[in-house]
Design a protein around this motif. Structure first.
Motif, PDB file in Angstrom:
ATOM      1  N   MET A   1       0.851  -1.196   0.000  1.00 60.74           N
ATOM      2  CA  MET A   1       0.000   0.000   0.000  1.00 60.74           C
ATOM      3  C   MET A   1       0.887   1.246   0.000  1.00 60.74           C
ATOM      4  O   MET A   1       1.996   1.207   0.496  1.00 60.74           O
ATOM      5  N   ASN A   2       0.402   2.327  -0.579  1.00 63.36           N
ATOM      6  CA  ASN A   2       1.237   3.532  -0.653  1.00 63.36           C
ATOM      7  C   ASN A   2       0.402   4.782  -0.369  1.00 63.36           C
ATOM      8  O   ASN A   2      -0.725   4.686   0.093  1.00 63.36           O
ATOM      9  N   ALA A   3       1.002   5.914  -0.696  1.00 66.77           N
ATOM     10  CA  ALA A   3       0.356   7.179  -0.350  1.00 66.77           C
ATOM     11  C   ALA A   3      -0.953   7.401  -1.099  1.00 66.77           C
ATOM     12  O   ALA A   3      -1.713   8.302  -0.766  1.00 66.77           O
ATOM     13  N   ALA A   4      -1.252   6.567  -2.114  1.00 70.06           N
ATOM     14  CA  ALA A   4      -2.524   6.714  -2.823  1.00 70.06           C
ATOM     15  C   ALA A   4      -3.647   5.953  -2.116  1.00 70.06           C
ATOM     16  O   ALA A   4      -4.755   5.862  -2.626  1.00 70.06           O
ATOM     17  N   ALA A   5      -3.339   5.388  -0.943  1.00 68.60           N
ATOM     18  CA  ALA A   5      -4.350   4.621  -0.212  1.00 68.60           C
ATOM     19  C   ALA A   5      -5.580   5.486   0.062  1.00 68.60           C
ATOM     20  O   ALA A   5      -5.472   6.693   0.284  1.00 68.60           O
ATOM     21  N   ARG A   6      -6.732   4.841   0.007  1.00 69.73           N
ATOM     22  CA  ARG A   6      -7.967   5.530   0.418  1.00 69.73           C
ATOM     23  C   ARG A   6      -8.588   4.699   1.532  1.00 69.73           C
ATOM     24  O   ARG A   6      -8.954   3.537   1.324  1.00 69.73           O
ATOM     25  N   ILE A   7      -8.693   5.335   2.702  1.00 64.52           N
ATOM     26  CA  ILE A   7      -9.110   4.618   3.908  1.00 64.52           C
ATOM     27  C   ILE A   7     -10.592   4.838   4.173  1.00 64.52           C
ATOM     28  O   ILE A   7     -11.085   5.974   4.094  1.00 64.52           O
ATOM     29  N   LEU A   8     -11.288   3.746   4.514  1.00 65.82           N
ATOM     30  CA  LEU A   8     -12.619   3.854   5.130  1.00 65.82           C
ATOM     31  C   LEU A   8     -12.432   3.488   6.588  1.00 65.82           C
ATOM     32  O   LEU A   8     -12.091   2.344   6.911  1.00 65.82           O
ATOM     33  N   LEU A   9     -12.621   4.459   7.471  1.00 63.43           N
ATOM     34  CA  LEU A   9     -12.487   4.238   8.911  1.00 63.43           C
ATOM     35  C   LEU A   9     -13.881   4.000   9.483  1.00 63.43           C
ATOM     36  O   LEU A   9     -14.749   4.870   9.400  1.00 63.43           O
ATOM     37  N   LEU A  10     -14.090   2.810  10.048  1.00 66.79           N
ATOM     38  CA  LEU A  10     -15.368   2.495  10.688  1.00 66.79           C
ATOM     39  C   LEU A  10     -15.262   2.867  12.158  1.00 66.79           C
ATOM     40  O   LEU A  10     -14.357   2.387  12.857  1.00 66.79           O
ATOM     41  N   GLY A  11     -16.157   3.727  12.627  1.00 68.01           N
ATOM     42  CA  GLY A  11     -15.957   4.291  13.962  1.00 68.01           C
ATOM     43  C   GLY A  11     -17.170   4.239  14.856  1.00 68.01           C
ATOM     44  O   GLY A  11     -17.904   3.265  14.882  1.00 68.01           O
ATOM     45  N   GLY A  12     -17.339   5.333  15.590  1.00 68.76           N
ATOM     46  CA  GLY A  12     -18.394   5.392  16.592  1.00 68.76           C
ATOM     47  C   GLY A  12     -17.833   5.250  17.996  1.00 68.76           C
ATOM     48  O   GLY A  12     -18.575   5.006  18.939  1.00 68.76           O
ATOM     49  N   THR A  13     -16.514   5.399  18.131  1.00 69.57           N
ATOM     50  CA  THR A  13     -15.852   5.309  19.438  1.00 69.57           C
ATOM     51  C   THR A  13     -14.908   6.508  19.583  1.00 69.57           C
ATOM     52  O   THR A  13     -14.533   7.135  18.577  1.00 69.57           O
ATOM     53  N   GLY A  14     -14.488   6.761  20.818  1.00 74.99           N
ATOM     54  CA  GLY A  14     -13.517   7.840  21.049  1.00 74.99           C
ATOM     55  C   GLY A  14     -12.198   7.540  20.353  1.00 74.99           C
ATOM     56  O   GLY A  14     -11.547   8.440  19.816  1.00 74.99           O
ATOM     57  N   ASP A  15     -11.796   6.267  20.361  1.00 74.75           N
ATOM     58  CA  ASP A  15     -10.555   5.872  19.686  1.00 74.75           C
ATOM     59  C   ASP A  15     -10.638   6.198  18.192  1.00 74.75           C
ATOM     60  O   ASP A  15      -9.682   6.720  17.595  1.00 74.75           O
ATOM     61  N   ALA A  16     -11.771   5.863  17.588  1.00 73.14           N
ATOM     62  CA  ALA A  16     -11.924   6.103  16.147  1.00 73.14           C
ATOM     63  C   ALA A  16     -11.856   7.596  15.838  1.00 73.14           C
ATOM     64  O   ALA A  16     -11.259   8.004  14.835  1.00 73.14           O
ATOM     65  N   LEU A  17     -12.437   8.404  16.723  1.00 71.46           N
ATOM     66  CA  LEU A  17     -12.403   9.851  16.487  1.00 71.46           C
ATOM     67  C   LEU A  17     -10.967  10.370  16.522  1.00 71.46           C
ATOM     68  O   LEU A  17     -10.579  11.223  15.720  1.00 71.46           O
ATOM     69  N   GLN A  18     -10.160   9.826  17.433  1.00 70.31           N
ATOM     70  CA  GLN A  18      -8.736  10.215  17.469  1.00 70.31           C
ATOM     71  C   GLN A  18      -8.041   9.882  16.150  1.00 70.31           C
ATOM     72  O   GLN A  18      -7.233  10.662  15.656  1.00 70.31           O
ATOM     73  N   ILE A  19      -8.365   8.721  15.593  1.00 71.67           N
ATOM     74  CA  ILE A  19      -7.758   8.330  14.312  1.00 71.67           C
ATOM     75  C   ILE A  19      -8.277   9.248  13.200  1.00 71.67           C
ATOM     76  O   ILE A  19      -7.503   9.730  12.368  1.00 71.67           O
ATOM     77  N   ALA A  20      -9.597   9.498  13.221  1.00 68.10           N
ATOM     78  CA  ALA A  20     -10.204  10.340  12.178  1.00 68.10           C
ATOM     79  C   ALA A  20      -9.536  11.717  12.131  1.00 68.10           C
ATOM     80  O   ALA A  20      -9.395  12.309  11.060  1.00 68.10           O
ATOM     81  N   ARG A  21      -9.114  12.218  13.297  1.00 67.16           N
ATOM     82  CA  ARG A  21      -8.474  13.545  13.343  1.00 67.16           C
ATOM     83  C   ARG A  21      -7.142  13.565  12.603  1.00 67.16           C
ATOM     84  O   ARG A  21      -6.612  14.626  12.283  1.00 67.16           O
ATOM     85  N   GLN A  22      -6.567  12.393  12.335  1.00 67.83           N
ATOM     86  CA  GLN A  22      -5.278  12.305  11.625  1.00 67.83           C
ATOM     87  C   GLN A  22      -5.467  12.136  10.122  1.00 67.83           C
ATOM     88  O   GLN A  22      -4.487  12.170   9.376  1.00 67.83           O
ATOM     89  N   LEU A  23      -6.690  11.894   9.675  1.00 63.91           N
ATOM     90  CA  LEU A  23      -6.895  11.531   8.267  1.00 63.91           C
ATOM     91  C   LEU A  23      -7.087  12.755   7.386  1.00 63.91           C
ATOM     92  O   LEU A  23      -7.806  13.688   7.750  1.00 63.91           O
ATOM     93  N   GLY A  24      -6.482  12.709   6.213  1.00 63.52           N
ATOM     94  CA  GLY A  24      -6.611  13.806   5.251  1.00 63.52           C
ATOM     95  C   GLY A  24      -7.890  13.689   4.439  1.00 63.52           C
ATOM     96  O   GLY A  24      -8.664  12.740   4.603  1.00 63.52           O
TER      97      GLY A  24
END
Ligand code: NAP
Length: 245
Positions: A1-24
């Protein structure tokens, strides 16, 4: 995988929100639609179900997703199973944050329950249970035995009834706050999921200190992911170091 990756983050938790804050901006944060929807993220946010594993597989293909990051709650087994199946069907990478379960310590009296009916049986000797296990008790408020009064703490505001008070509040919770709550309501047993993490752990410390039993819902089995992380910081480090975020 490289910088062209496209992420789907499945969340609904405080942990997921922390990760979401890092995503472009090319990435997507997905929520079931039960709680607050953050308005201040750089990534896009989508809300609502996909229509099962097949619907999710279609979504992954249509949106050219290359990596599904499952940071849902450890008891949200349906979406995790759907994600694993959809990723397998479409050849999409499936990574997961798997929060470690709390472990009992000396002085704890934890009793595992595997279903609502097991819980009802285990609760029978008690009078003043505190439910900290989500909204499930709200659909059983008409079944409260006459010798019990329930205190239900969950995210949903609800009027309760003669046999139950509902506290619609969101953690984190402190030991001081939990102690005061248990004493004020004469709580004699706690009902909990084994969620892990620190945000809602204080109730267990106070239960130990006050020698209160904890009826613990058994964790569901979750699918194995290609990469599993046990803490959010390690997952974020990986996304940043591999230039995926
Ligand atoms: P679940 O039983 O695993 O999922 C039920 C359905 O909700 C899924 O099949 C899916 O619908 C939809 N869904 C769940 N999470 C989604 C997401 N992040 N994005 C889009 N759709 C999603 O989940 P649950 O236990 O009801 O929990 C719902 C949400 O609340 C989860 O996102 C979870 O992280 C969060 N949460 C749950 C708990 C808990 O104790 N269960 C605690 C805190 C937070 P489709 O099949 O239509 O795709």
């Amino acid at each position: 995988m490289n910088a062209a990756a496209r992420i789907l983050l499945l969340g609904g938790t405080g942990d997921a929100l922390q990760i979401a804050r890092q995503l472009g901006p090319r990435h997507v944060y997905s929520l079931a639609g039960l709680g607050r929807v953050p308005q201040d993220l750089a990534c896009s946010v989508r809300v609502g179900g996909f229509g099962g594993a097949d619907g999710l597989a279609d979504y992954l293909t249509m949106e050219a997703i290359t990596l599904v990051l499952d940071a849902t709650h450890p008891y949200a087994a349906q979406i995790s199973n759907n994600a694993a199946r959809a990723c397998a069907a479409t050849g999409t990478c499936y990574w997961a944050l798997r929060r470690p379960a709390w472990q009992p310590r000396i002085g704890d009296d934890w009793r595992s329950v595997a279903s609502w009916s097991e819980l009802v049986t285990a609760l029978a000797p008690f009078k003043r249970p505190l439910f900290t296990s989500g909204r499930e008790p709200l659909s059983h408020l008409d079944e409260i035995p006459p010798h019990q009064h329930w205190l239900v703490r969950c995210l949903d505001p609800h009027p309760g009834n003669a046999g139950a008070q509902v506290l619609g509040v969101r953690g984190p919770f402190t030991s001081e706050g939990e102690r005061a709550l248990f004493v004020a309501h004469g709580i004699d047993v706690i009902v909990s999921k084994n969620s892990g993490g620190s945000a809602t752990e204080a109730k267990l410390e106070v239960a130990r200190e006050m020698r209160l039993p904890v009826l613990m819902h058994a964790r569901p089995t979750l699918p194995v992911a290609e990469r599993e992380f046990t803490d959010v910081a390690a997952l974020i480090d990986c996304l940043l170091s591999e230039k995926l975020a």
